[in-house]
Design a protein around this motif. Structure first.
Motif, short mmCIF file in Angstrom:
data_model
loop_
_atom_site.label_atom_id
_atom_site.label_comp_id
_atom_site.label_asym_id
_atom_site.label_seq_id
_atom_site.Cartn_x
_atom_site.Cartn_y
_atom_site.Cartn_z
N LEU A 1 20.31 4.07 -5.06
CA LEU A 1 19.85 3.47 -3.81
C LEU A 1 19.68 1.96 -3.90
O LEU A 1 19.46 1.30 -2.88
CB LEU A 1 18.54 4.11 -3.36
N SER A 2 19.80 1.39 -5.09
CA SER A 2 19.77 -0.07 -5.20
C SER A 2 21.12 -0.68 -4.86
O SER A 2 21.24 -1.91 -4.77
CB SER A 2 19.36 -0.49 -6.62
N ALA A 3 22.15 0.15 -4.64
CA ALA A 3 23.48 -0.35 -4.29
C ALA A 3 23.48 -0.98 -2.90
O ALA A 3 22.60 -0.71 -2.07
CB ALA A 3 24.50 0.79 -4.35
N SER A 4 24.48 -1.80 -2.64
CA SER A 4 24.50 -2.57 -1.39
C SER A 4 24.59 -1.69 -0.15
O SER A 4 24.07 -2.06 0.90
CB SER A 4 25.65 -3.58 -1.41
N ALA A 5 25.24 -0.52 -0.24
CA ALA A 5 25.36 0.36 0.92
C ALA A 5 24.00 0.88 1.39
O ALA A 5 23.84 1.24 2.56
CB ALA A 5 26.27 1.54 0.61
N TYR A 6 23.03 0.90 0.49
CA TYR A 6 21.70 1.41 0.81
C TYR A 6 20.70 0.24 0.91
O TYR A 6 20.33 -0.17 2.01
CB TYR A 6 21.22 2.41 -0.25
N LEU A 7 20.31 -0.31 -0.25
CA LEU A 7 19.33 -1.39 -0.26
C LEU A 7 19.86 -2.64 0.43
O LEU A 7 19.15 -3.28 1.21
CB LEU A 7 18.93 -1.71 -1.69
N GLY A 8 21.10 -3.01 0.16
CA GLY A 8 21.66 -4.21 0.78
C GLY A 8 21.66 -4.12 2.29
O GLY A 8 21.27 -5.07 2.99
N ASP A 9 22.10 -2.98 2.82
CA ASP A 9 22.14 -2.79 4.27
C ASP A 9 20.73 -2.79 4.85
O ASP A 9 20.47 -3.33 5.93
CB ASP A 9 22.86 -1.48 4.59
N LEU A 10 19.79 -2.19 4.12
CA LEU A 10 18.39 -2.19 4.55
C LEU A 10 17.84 -3.61 4.62
O LEU A 10 17.21 -4.00 5.62
CB LEU A 10 17.56 -1.35 3.58
N LEU A 11 18.11 -4.41 3.60
CA LEU A 11 17.57 -5.77 3.55
C LEU A 11 18.12 -6.65 4.68
O LEU A 11 17.37 -7.35 5.36
CB LEU A 11 17.88 -6.41 2.20
N VAL A 12 19.44 -6.60 4.89
CA VAL A 12 20.02 -7.48 5.90
C VAL A 12 19.54 -7.10 7.30
O VAL A 12 19.34 -7.96 8.16
CB VAL A 12 21.57 -7.49 5.82
N THR A 13 19.31 -5.81 7.51
CA THR A 13 18.88 -5.36 8.84
C THR A 13 17.40 -5.66 9.08
O THR A 13 17.00 -5.90 10.21
CB THR A 13 19.13 -3.84 9.00
N THR A 14 16.62 -5.67 8.04
CA THR A 14 15.19 -5.91 8.22
C THR A 14 14.83 -7.40 8.22
O THR A 14 13.80 -7.79 8.77
CB THR A 14 14.36 -5.20 7.13
N TYR A 15 15.68 -8.24 7.61
CA TYR A 15 15.34 -9.66 7.48
C TYR A 15 16.17 -10.60 8.36
O TYR A 15 15.74 -11.71 8.64
CB TYR A 15 15.50 -10.11 6.03
N SER A 16 17.33 -10.18 8.80
CA SER A 16 18.25 -11.12 9.44
C SER A 16 17.87 -11.47 10.87
O SER A 16 17.41 -10.62 11.64
CB SER A 16 19.68 -10.55 9.43
N GLN A 17 18.16 -12.72 11.23
CA GLN A 17 17.99 -13.17 12.62
C GLN A 17 18.95 -12.46 13.56
O GLN A 17 18.74 -12.41 14.77
CB GLN A 17 18.24 -14.68 12.69
N PHE A 18 20.03 -11.89 13.03
CA PHE A 18 21.03 -11.23 13.86
C PHE A 18 20.72 -9.75 14.11
O PHE A 18 21.44 -9.09 14.85
CB PHE A 18 22.42 -11.34 13.21
N SER A 19 19.67 -9.22 13.49
CA SER A 19 19.36 -7.80 13.61
C SER A 19 18.77 -7.48 14.98
O SER A 19 17.66 -7.90 15.31
CB SER A 19 18.37 -7.39 12.52
N ARG A 20 19.53 -6.72 15.77
CA ARG A 20 19.04 -6.37 17.10
C ARG A 20 17.85 -5.40 17.02
O ARG A 20 16.97 -5.42 17.89
CB ARG A 20 20.17 -5.79 17.95
N ASN A 21 17.81 -4.55 15.98
CA ASN A 21 16.68 -3.63 15.84
C ASN A 21 15.40 -4.38 15.48
O ASN A 21 14.33 -4.08 16.00
CB ASN A 21 17.01 -2.58 14.77
N ARG A 22 15.51 -5.36 14.60
CA ARG A 22 14.34 -6.20 14.28
C ARG A 22 13.89 -6.96 15.52
O ARG A 22 12.69 -7.06 15.81
CB ARG A 22 14.69 -7.16 13.15
N THR A 23 14.85 -7.50 16.28
CA THR A 23 14.52 -8.22 17.52
C THR A 23 13.79 -7.32 18.51
O THR A 23 12.79 -7.71 19.11
CB THR A 23 15.80 -8.78 18.16
N PHE A 24 14.31 -6.11 18.66
CA PHE A 24 13.68 -5.13 19.55
C PHE A 24 12.24 -4.84 19.10
O PHE A 24 11.30 -4.86 19.90
CB PHE A 24 14.52 -3.85 19.56
N GLY A 25 12.06 -4.59 17.79
CA GLY A 25 10.73 -4.32 17.27
C GLY A 25 9.78 -5.50 17.45
O GLY A 25 8.60 -5.32 17.78
N ASN A 26 10.30 -6.70 17.26
CA ASN A 26 9.49 -7.91 17.44
C ASN A 26 8.94 -8.00 18.86
O ASN A 26 7.78 -8.36 19.09
CB ASN A 26 10.33 -9.14 17.10
#
Length: 333
Positions: free
Chosen positions: A241-266
């Motif tokens: 789960l430390s591989a990019s398909a799991y952890l990497g995808d999780l990190l970019v979606t939770t931290y990125s300015q481009f994440s629409r789900n993070r924007t929605f949650g905000n």
């Protein structure tokens, strides 16, 4: 003899679909592109740009054929990439003869589940259109469409039970700004992609409530444990789960300015109602639908998933984000 490249059909015309068009044509693939609105098709043909999404991306019409008839795209393509929001997949394919999918490879680039049926896209395609898992693959990140448009170095993971198919798809997608690798964990990658959108909403809510980086770091690390519990219960196998398909995808979606789900949650954390946030965004936050699916699946699994439960409570039971996250604090370590 050089291997003949498959003709690719892309079903969907949002930002990620447009980014995939850019990736595919950068590697000299022939693409049939289903664009729902005829007016958008005419615009693309006239101006070589998607009028609604990533409009800076040039569409190379010598490689791309945009049409508004979905059956025409399916019929004239060897491989099909599904890139419509999960909530609209059934509507998009309504009336399409399942026989048209016979012998086709189907690739999901959708990070969501079919609402009300709680089905992954791969399971939905097998159940409704007869596509076996051996002819199915999933495209996973970490990879935001906006950075693809700017040709920033990005990475994709292709997951399929048919590793030869996955590796062939890697060759189709690999280009000077995209690196691609293949793994066999179809269900683990697909469920992880669904759940990471839920976690991104949780991170957005926390940000809207003025929680800091310290809290988010703990939130994300606990979220990875929830993903591990869930995917191991659903489909136990050896996976990292430390591989990019799991952890990497999780990190970019939770931290990125481009994440629409993070924007929605905000927006939810700042006091917007679900309906107001959805209207103002004008884009689909897959995590909104996904959390209900995962929550209902977990009624049978009975796993301890406090972050997922908290997001469900806020979005569907209308519990105050402030109160819910005060409770959630005591479940994190």
């Amino acid at each position: 003899m050089e291997k003949k490249k498959p003709v690719i059909g892309v079903l969907g015309s949002g930002s990620w679909a447009t980014a995939l068009i850019k990736i595919l044509t950068s590697n000299d693939n022939k693409v049939n592109w289903w664009v729902r609105r005829e007016d958008d098709v005419k615009h693309i043909i006239s101006y070589k740009h998607n009028p609604a999404y990533l409009s800076a991306v040039e569409i190379h019409l010598n490689k791309v054929t945009p049409v508004s008839n979905i059956e025409e795209v399916i019929k004239n393509s060897d491989w099909l990439i599904l890139v419509v929001p999960a909530a609209f997949v059934k509507d998009a394919l309504k009336g399409v003869d399942p026989q048209l999918f016979k012998g086709k490879k189907v690739i999901s680039a959708i990070k969501g589940m079919i609402p009300d049926e709680n089905l992954l896209i791969s399971d939905f395609m097998e159940e409704y259109y007869g596509t076996p898992s051996s002819d199915t693959a999933v495209i996973a990140g970490p990879c935001h469409a906006e950075e693809v448009a700017m040709e920033k170095q990005s990475y994709l993971t292709i997951a399929s039970e048919n590793i030869e198919f996955a590796e062939n798809l890697c060759e189709v997608l690999d280009c000077h700004f995209i690196k691609v690798h293949a793994i066999k964990d179809l269900y683990g990658v697909e469920y992880s992609a669904v759940i990471k959108n839920i976690i991104a909403i949780a991170c957005g809510i926390a940000h809207g409530l003025n929680y800091g980086d310290n809290f988010q770091a703990v939130l994300v690390s606990n979220a990875l444990q929830e993903i591990e519990k869930f995917v191991e219960k659903i489909n136990a196998m050896e996976r990292q789960l430390s591989a990019s398909a799991y952890l990497g995808d999780l990190l970019v979606t939770t931290y990125s300015q481009f994440s629409r789900n993070r924007t929605f949650g905000n927006m939810i954390g700042r006091g917007y109602s679900v309906k107001t946030a959805q209207l103002e965004m004008e884009m689909i936050a897959e995590g909104y639908y996904a959390v209900k699916c995962i929550y209902e699946i977990n009624k049978k699994l009975e796993l301890d998933l406090p972050i997922i439960n908290s997001v469900y409570n806020v979005l569907y039971d209308k519990i105050s984000p402030f109160l819910e996250f005060r409770i959630l604090q005591n479940h994190l370590k």
